[in-house]
Design a protein around this motif. Structure first.
Motif, mmCIF file in Angstrom:
data_model
loop_
_atom_site.group_PDB
_atom_site.id
_atom_site.type_symbol
_atom_site.label_atom_id
_atom_site.label_comp_id
_atom_site.label_asym_id
_atom_site.label_seq_id
_atom_site.Cartn_x
_atom_site.Cartn_y
_atom_site.Cartn_z
ATOM 1 N N ASP A 37 0.857 -1.185 0.000
ATOM 2 C CA ASP A 37 0.000 0.000 0.000
ATOM 3 C C ASP A 37 0.893 1.235 0.000
ATOM 4 O O ASP A 37 1.389 1.647 1.026
ATOM 5 C CB ASP A 37 -0.889 -0.052 1.248
ATOM 6 C CG ASP A 37 -1.872 1.105 1.292
ATOM 7 O OD1 ASP A 37 -1.986 1.810 0.284
ATOM 8 O OD2 ASP A 37 -2.509 1.294 2.333
ATOM 9 N N TYR A 79 -7.725 8.139 5.348
ATOM 10 C CA TYR A 79 -7.941 7.233 4.221
ATOM 11 C C TYR A 79 -9.097 6.278 4.528
ATOM 12 O O TYR A 79 -9.176 5.759 5.627
ATOM 13 C CB TYR A 79 -6.665 6.423 3.952
ATOM 14 C CG TYR A 79 -6.852 5.306 2.934
ATOM 15 C CD1 TYR A 79 -6.812 5.578 1.575
ATOM 16 C CD2 TYR A 79 -7.102 3.997 3.346
ATOM 17 C CE1 TYR A 79 -6.993 4.562 0.644
ATOM 18 C CE2 TYR A 79 -7.289 2.978 2.415
ATOM 19 C CZ TYR A 79 -7.233 3.269 1.078
ATOM 20 O OH TYR A 79 -7.433 2.268 0.146
ATOM 21 N N PRO A 80 -10.035 6.065 3.589
ATOM 22 C CA PRO A 80 -10.029 6.360 2.151
ATOM 23 C C PRO A 80 -10.518 7.754 1.780
ATOM 24 O O PRO A 80 -10.756 8.034 0.606
ATOM 25 C CB PRO A 80 -11.006 5.313 1.611
ATOM 26 C CG PRO A 80 -12.032 5.215 2.700
ATOM 27 C CD PRO A 80 -11.261 5.329 3.989
ATOM 28 N N SER A 86 -2.786 1.779 10.273
ATOM 29 C CA SER A 86 -3.577 1.918 9.054
ATOM 30 C C SER A 86 -4.802 1.000 9.096
ATOM 31 O O SER A 86 -5.928 1.425 8.840
ATOM 32 C CB SER A 86 -2.708 1.588 7.835
ATOM 33 O OG SER A 86 -3.497 1.522 6.677
ATOM 34 N N GLU A 87 -4.592 -0.259 9.462
ATOM 35 C CA GLU A 87 -5.698 -1.223 9.505
ATOM 36 C C GLU A 87 -6.735 -0.849 10.562
ATOM 37 O O GLU A 87 -7.939 -1.029 10.364
ATOM 38 C CB GLU A 87 -5.164 -2.638 9.793
ATOM 39 C CG GLU A 87 -4.390 -3.257 8.637
ATOM 40 C CD GLU A 87 -5.275 -3.689 7.470
ATOM 41 O OE1 GLU A 87 -6.519 -3.689 7.600
ATOM 42 O OE2 GLU A 87 -4.710 -4.020 6.414
ATOM 43 N N ILE A 124 -8.751 2.055 9.097
ATOM 44 C CA ILE A 124 -9.558 1.551 7.979
ATOM 45 C C ILE A 124 -10.757 0.783 8.526
ATOM 46 O O ILE A 124 -11.880 0.900 8.026
ATOM 47 C CB ILE A 124 -8.715 0.658 7.037
ATOM 48 C CG1 ILE A 124 -7.779 1.526 6.191
ATOM 49 C CG2 ILE A 124 -9.608 -0.187 6.119
ATOM 50 C CD1 ILE A 124 -6.781 0.748 5.351
ATOM 51 N N PHE A 166 -8.935 -0.149 0.962
ATOM 52 C CA PHE A 166 -10.232 0.028 1.620
ATOM 53 C C PHE A 166 -11.292 -0.868 0.978
ATOM 54 O O PHE A 166 -12.074 -1.522 1.665
ATOM 55 C CB PHE A 166 -10.660 1.494 1.550
ATOM 56 C CG PHE A 166 -12.023 1.745 2.153
ATOM 57 C CD1 PHE A 166 -12.222 1.620 3.523
ATOM 58 C CD2 PHE A 166 -13.099 2.106 1.357
ATOM 59 C CE1 PHE A 166 -13.472 1.850 4.081
ATOM 60 C CE2 PHE A 166 -14.349 2.347 1.907
ATOM 61 C CZ PHE A 166 -14.535 2.217 3.277
ATOM 62 N N ARG A 198 -10.996 -4.432 2.062
ATOM 63 C CA ARG A 198 -11.540 -4.658 3.406
ATOM 64 C C ARG A 198 -13.070 -4.608 3.393
ATOM 65 O O ARG A 198 -13.727 -5.342 4.121
ATOM 66 C CB ARG A 198 -10.995 -3.608 4.386
ATOM 67 C CG ARG A 198 -9.496 -3.649 4.555
ATOM 68 C CD ARG A 198 -9.031 -4.935 5.259
ATOM 69 N NE ARG A 198 -7.584 -5.013 5.238
ATOM 70 C CZ ARG A 198 -6.892 -5.675 4.337
ATOM 71 N NH1 ARG A 198 -7.510 -6.364 3.375
ATOM 72 N NH2 ARG A 198 -5.579 -5.696 4.370
#
Length: 327
Positions: A56, A111-112, A217-218, A221, A290, A293
């Motif tokens: 990513d 993000y996103p 990040s995860e 998200i 994104f 997921r």
């Protein structure tokens, strides 16, 4: 690649061309994959370089470590909430590097979605009047400008001292902006970040989840997956092939009252409008991290009627196997 080119150029410009030729002969790697390049360096002899393309690339130049060095988890979540609702935020720090790193990192948490307003990581002292602007902004100021900042007629804004983890000025509602259970889940996952990273490094999951950047990040998200992950179910297509978003149906489809209340406000933001407009105008479906997921989330939907922390952590766990060990 550029680091390797520079290393060779430092020895002799003649070493750059053979290295670049070897690179050009290698297939371009897919995200997350590695290429091996055979090269020769005087003194080191033949060597095989492994170059990995990030899964990513958003996070290549982002360092979340600086946020946790300067801010407690609770303060970070309050800032995240303020930016999500497109408020005015001012960072104050002693160093240019702190302002720059923290500003870029906090915007990456969105993000996103993309910050649509004024963004000046380091605002020159001569332009400090910009903070009197009535529209949303995220700006960084050196501590030397603080006396002047306090004299200015700044409209409602969140002022953050990155050196002391303190809010110089706040609106006092920052703890109530996000859905309560999701906020608690965010806090818990981030407070346990070091433990989770060390547990995950023993598992066989993606390398990038073994890092602070990957985990943080995860976690964020997952927050967006929980709140807006069902958006694609409400994009309808006309006979002409034009897509339209069913706003009210989207909001009302959420079972949780606190998420519905959050969406009422968040859906009025330019960030949300830009995100949806991009999806309406696309010829084909978006395929970023994104969306991957979201796909997993929609497949699980019948099993996700529970709310709050366990659901949040288990959702994260589908990507990061170590979280399955909890509960």
């Amino acid at each position: 690649m550029l680091d390797e080119v520079e290393r060779r150029r430092g020895i002799s410009a003649a070493l750059v061309y053979p290295f670049m030729r070897s690179l050009m002969e290698s297939p371009f790697p897919a995200p997350g994959k590695t290429i091996k390049v055979k090269t020769f360096l005087p003194g080191a002899g033949n060597e095989v370089l492994e170059l990995r393309r990030p899964m990513d690339s958003r996070l290549e130049h982002v360092d979340f470590e600086c946020l946790f060095t300067c801010l407690s988890v609770r303060q970070l979540i309050r800032i995240f909430a303020s930016l999500l609702l497109e408020r005015r935020v001012i960072f104050v720090a002693d160093k240019l590097s702190t302002l720059s790193s923290c500003s870029h990192a906090v915007v990456a948490l969105l993000y996103p979605f993309s910050w649509q307003h004024t963004f000046i990581p380091v605002l020159p002292a001569s332009m400090i009047d910009i903070v009197c602007c009535p529209t949303p902004f995220l700006v960084g100021l050196l501590s030397s400008s603080l006396p002047k900042l306090k004299e200015l007629p700044v409209e409602e804004a969140l002022m953050v001292n990155l050196g002391s983890d303190r809010f110089i000025r706040q609106m006092d509602d920052e703890d109530t902006l996000l859905p309560r259970k999701l906020q608690a889940a965010l806090e818990q996952a981030l407070e346990r970040k070091n433990e989770l990273i060390s547990q995950d490094s023993d598992s066989d999951s993606d390398d990038e989840c073994n890092t602070l950047n990957g985990l943080v990040s995860e976690v964020f998200i997952r927050f967006f997956v929980e709140t807006v992950g069902h958006y694609s179910l409400f994009l309808t297509q006309s006979e002409k092939g034009e897509r339209a978003f069913q706003r009210e149906a989207f909001r009302k489809s959420v079972a949780s009252k606190s998420i519905r209340r959050f969406l009422e406000v968040f859906m009025e933001s330019q960030m949300f409008a830009g995100f949806i407009q991009d999806r309406e105008l696309r010829k084909c479906r978006a395929k970023g991290l994104f969306e991957q997921r979201v796909e997993q989330y929609l497949e699980e939907l019948p099993d996700t009627e529970q709310s709050g922390m366990n659901k949040f952590l288990r959702g994260l766990g589908n990507k990061m196997k170590f979280l399955h060990k909890k509960n």
